[in-house]
Write a protein that holds these residues in place. Structure first.
Motif, mmCIF file in Angstrom:
data_model
loop_
_atom_site.group_PDB
_atom_site.id
_atom_site.type_symbol
_atom_site.label_atom_id
_atom_site.label_comp_id
_atom_site.label_asym_id
_atom_site.label_seq_id
_atom_site.Cartn_x
_atom_site.Cartn_y
_atom_site.Cartn_z
ATOM 1 N N ARG A 129 0.827 -1.209 0.000
ATOM 2 C CA ARG A 129 0.000 0.000 0.000
ATOM 3 C C ARG A 129 0.860 1.257 0.000
ATOM 4 O O ARG A 129 0.498 2.262 -0.620
ATOM 5 N N ALA A 130 1.981 1.213 0.708
ATOM 6 C CA ALA A 130 2.889 2.358 0.693
ATOM 7 C C ALA A 130 3.484 2.558 -0.703
ATOM 8 O O ALA A 130 3.610 3.700 -1.184
ATOM 9 N N ASP A 131 3.839 1.454 -1.376
ATOM 10 C CA ASP A 131 4.359 1.546 -2.744
ATOM 11 C C ASP A 131 3.313 2.143 -3.679
ATOM 12 O O ASP A 131 3.625 2.989 -4.527
ATOM 13 N N GLU A 132 2.070 1.692 -3.519
ATOM 14 C CA GLU A 132 0.990 2.207 -4.362
ATOM 15 C C GLU A 132 0.806 3.708 -4.141
ATOM 16 O O GLU A 132 0.628 4.472 -5.090
ATOM 17 N N GLN A 133 0.870 4.116 -2.884
ATOM 18 C CA GLN A 133 0.728 5.540 -2.587
ATOM 19 C C GLN A 133 1.858 6.339 -3.212
ATOM 20 O O GLN A 133 1.633 7.395 -3.824
ATOM 21 N N ARG A 134 3.093 5.859 -3.097
ATOM 22 C CA ARG A 134 4.230 6.582 -3.647
ATOM 23 C C ARG A 134 4.162 6.651 -5.167
ATOM 24 O O ARG A 134 4.481 7.676 -5.768
ATOM 25 N N GLU A 135 3.732 5.566 -5.815
ATOM 26 C CA GLU A 135 3.630 5.576 -7.269
ATOM 27 C C GLU A 135 2.589 6.585 -7.733
ATOM 28 O O GLU A 135 2.814 7.338 -8.680
ATOM 29 N N LYS A 136 1.443 6.599 -7.063
ATOM 30 C CA LYS A 136 0.386 7.544 -7.443
ATOM 31 C C LYS A 136 0.822 8.977 -7.157
ATOM 32 O O LYS A 136 0.531 9.892 -7.944
ATOM 33 N N ALA A 137 1.516 9.173 -6.040
ATOM 34 C CA ALA A 137 2.019 10.518 -5.735
ATOM 35 C C ALA A 137 3.051 10.964 -6.768
ATOM 36 O O ALA A 137 3.082 12.133 -7.163
ATOM 37 N N GLY A 138 3.898 10.037 -7.214
ATOM 38 C CA GLY A 138 4.875 10.371 -8.240
ATOM 39 C C GLY A 138 4.212 10.766 -9.550
ATOM 40 O O GLY A 138 4.628 11.729 -10.209
ATOM 41 N N ARG A 139 3.164 10.021 -9.937
ATOM 42 C CA ARG A 139 2.447 10.364 -11.175
ATOM 43 C C ARG A 139 1.761 11.723 -11.052
ATOM 44 O O ARG A 139 1.744 12.505 -12.010
ATOM 45 N N ALA A 140 1.205 12.010 -9.871
ATOM 46 C CA ALA A 140 0.572 13.317 -9.670
ATOM 47 C C ALA A 140 1.604 14.434 -9.751
ATOM 48 O O ALA A 140 1.339 15.502 -10.320
ATOM 49 N N THR A 141 2.782 14.203 -9.198
ATOM 50 C CA THR A 141 3.850 15.204 -9.265
ATOM 51 C C THR A 141 4.284 15.425 -10.706
ATOM 52 O O THR A 141 4.504 16.565 -11.135
#
Length: 633
Positions: free
Chosen positions: A197-209
């Protein structure tokens, strides 16, 4: 390594095979700092968990009505308080130093990679991902490095206390020695799901950035086409996905935190219940029960570091993976014989010490730019022209669609030496490439032109050749309004030159390239944003200033083509014709179609003379109106 000693003279060569290997490499390079922090952590936690011994000693002194032993217990508590405070302060100092120096090392590595790749970096990886790695990901990596020493100290302290309790009071010590490791291991089944779940959050945050960065970079274009609302909706959707992923991740970490609180509480209840039964039966003294109870209570503090290190690793692993992916990018893929000659990223070839010079040749397209001449290159595809310019600068394109641009294409040769076989500083000093969208950094005009140079070309000569007179006047007025000094060299230029027009930015960038006076200068559409009059004067200025130097200009403007010593027509990735501008207009219908923007059939029908303006210029060669070209002629 101390913070005051930053930056590193050499950040090293990282292991970028995977995220965990990159973290391990960082840890090895900070071994001294980690040991120092761990030792201070041991002082802090050992003093902390020794309080139960002093408390138990004091309680037993009260029971036995011994004033001397009670005073001794008080002195012991005072000494432990001082050690606890000292250890905590020094641990924090050493741990934060590890964090900052690790983050600085990663940022230096990223900066070095950006310098190495230049403009090809954003072609290999999204600009938003580079921003995410150099900001948030660096912080997460530093967090794990900082938490590692505290976890090490906590683990050693916990093992030592469990062993001491077994020796001090075997009956209760065995219960604690078995219960504490069990508590630490209870979170392990929950960690994989929390990590995912942490990986998923970081990936989505990276795409948003990435989306936010790309949107801001293209805001002017979006406003022009009315696409702001479309991209705003996309960012809102991406932001909501990040929020949902963050909530799901927080739930798992909240569950782990709850387990870390509830289970130690159950252990504490069990120890007290069992110890009270032993004290009632006279098998242990009251002071011993208080000591064991206090020891278990203080052991809950080191146990919290198990949760912290698990969380730090879960968040830092995807960050390290992204950093490793960026750092693994390479400028080119040299042949095996060349790669074998490299040591620590630098070639061992003795030719690196010899200044490069001679003809510039691109084997992929068979383009030859003779030494000392102004060569104009015409490509029907602007993207192909950009890729060709990159190759001429020593950055072979591995994913070009044209023939000759496939993976493994040979590097450009300067004087018979492959540019990817020499050290990067030597290649950069010999060949300078100015792409079609150069960046102006914020600062004064003097700082903008303060670049590595040969010394043969002054800033005044470069500005004159680039026809920057009106730009200097505008900057002088702005400087006088801001500081009272009308010196244009002291005028400030905003980030990316946003306070200037497109033509002004382009001419200042050209002046910056000219003042460096490289052996070979490659210009990609250097006059696309200026008017015909200025373009003609720039062509003359560049020709005069670069006399005796090799210059390659990617352009389809007749005003530039007519002043070139030779013109090379590149069609479908290969040289299709060579000559002067007028020769190619007369003999090559495909060339004429590209320069005049006419269909092939019409260009062939016009023949040698039809459709040209004075001096043999194509009427539509610059994309301007016929009246503009007649006026400039």
């Amino acid at each position: 390594m101390h913070i005051r000693d930053l930056p590193y003279p050499d950040p090293g060569r990282p292991d970028v095979r995977s995220g965990p290997r990159f973290l391990l490499w960082l840890g090895r390079n900070q071994l001294g700092g980690q040991v120092k922090a761990a030792l201070w952590g041991l002082v802090h936690m050992a003093a902390l968990v020794s309080f139960p011994l002093a408390i138990g000693f004091g309680v037993q002194a009260v029971v036995d009505r011994s004033g001397a032993r009670l005073a001794t217990a008080g002195a012991l508590m005072a000494g432990l308080t001082v050690l606890t405070a000292l250890g905590d302060v020094m641990l924090h100092r050493a741990a934060v130093t590890n964090w900052i120096t690790a983050a600085a090392r990663v940022q230096q590595l990223l900066a070095r990679k950006a310098v190495e790749l230049g403009s090809t970096l954003t072609r290999k990886v999204a600009a938003g991902e580079v921003v995410a790695v150099s900001t948030g990901d660096v912080e997460k990596i530093g967090w794990f490095v900082e938490a590692l020493s505290r976890f090490t100290a906590a683990a050693i302290t916990s093992v030592a206390v469990c062993v001491a309790l077994v020796l001090y009071q075997p009956a209760l010590g065995v219960v604690v020695a078995v219960g504490v490791p069990a508590l630490a291991l209870t979170v392990l089944p929950l960690l994989p799901r929390a990590t995912r779940r942490a990986d998923e959050q970081r990936e989505k945050a990276g795409r948003a950035t990435e989306l936010a960065s790309d949107t801001v970079a293209g805001l002017r274009v979006l406003r022009g086409i009315g696409g702001e609302e479309l991209f705003l909706r996309r960012y809102r959707r991406a932001s909501q996905e990040v929020r949902i992923a963050a909530v799901r991740s927080a739930r798992m970490w909240a569950l782990i935190a709850a387990v870390q609180v509830a289970l130690p509480g159950l252990l504490l209840i069990g120890v007290v219940w069992y110890g009270a039964a032993l004290a009632r039966d006279g098998r242990i003294e009251v002071g011993e029960l208080v000591t064991v109870y206090s020891a278990v209570t203080f052991l809950l503090f080191p146990l919290r570091h198990v949760e912290e290190i698990a969380m730090a690793y879960s968040f830092s692993r995807p960050s390290a993976r992204r950093a490793a992916r960026v750092l693994a990018l390479r400028r080119s893929s040299p042949p095996p014989r060349v790669a074998a000659a490299h040591r620590d990223g630098q070639p061992a070839d003795s030719r690196d010490a010899t200044p490069l010079g001679g003809d510039l040749y691109d084997p992929a397209s068979r383009l030859l730019a003779p030494s000392g001449l102004l060569t104009a290159v015409v490509c029907g595809d602007p993207d192909a022209a950009g890729r060709l310019a990159d190759r001429l600068g020593g950055h072979p394109v591995s994913d070009g669609p044209d023939e000759g641009e496939r993976a493994g294409a040979p590097s450009a040769l300067l004087g018979g030496v492959a540019l990817d076989e020499v050290a990067l500083p030597a290649a950069r000093a010999a060949v300078l490439v100015q792409d079609k969208d150069p960046v102006l950094l914020s600062g004064t005009l003097a700082e903008l032109l303060d670049v590595p140079r040969s010394g043969e070309v002054s800033a005044e000569q470069a500005l004159e050749a680039a026809q920057c007179g009106d730009v200097l006047d505008a900057l002088a007025q702005a400087s006088a309004a801001d500081t009272g000094d009308a010196d244009p060299m002291g005028a400030r230029i905003t980030e990316r030159g946003r306070s200037l027009s497109g033509g002004q930015r382009q001419r200042l960038a050209l002046a910056r390239s000219l003042v460096t006076d490289p052996e070979v200068l490659v210009l990609d559409e250097p006059t696309s944003a200026v008017d015909s009059h200025t373009e003609a004067r720039i062509a003359e200025g560049v020709r005069r200033l670069r006399a005796g130097r090799t210059t390659v200009v990617m352009t389809s403007s007749p005003l530039l083509l007519d002043r070139a010593d030779r013109v090379v027509f590149v069609h479908k990735g290969e040289v299709a014709g060579t000559g002067t501008h007028r020769e190619l207009l007369s003999t090559d219908p495909a060339y004429r179609a590209v320069v005049t923007r006419e269909p092939d059939g019409e260009a062939a029908a016009h023949g040698a003379g039809g459709g040209t303006g004075p001096d043999g210029h194509g009427l539509q060669g610059t994309g301007r109106t016929e009246e503009q070209i007649e006026e400039s002629a």
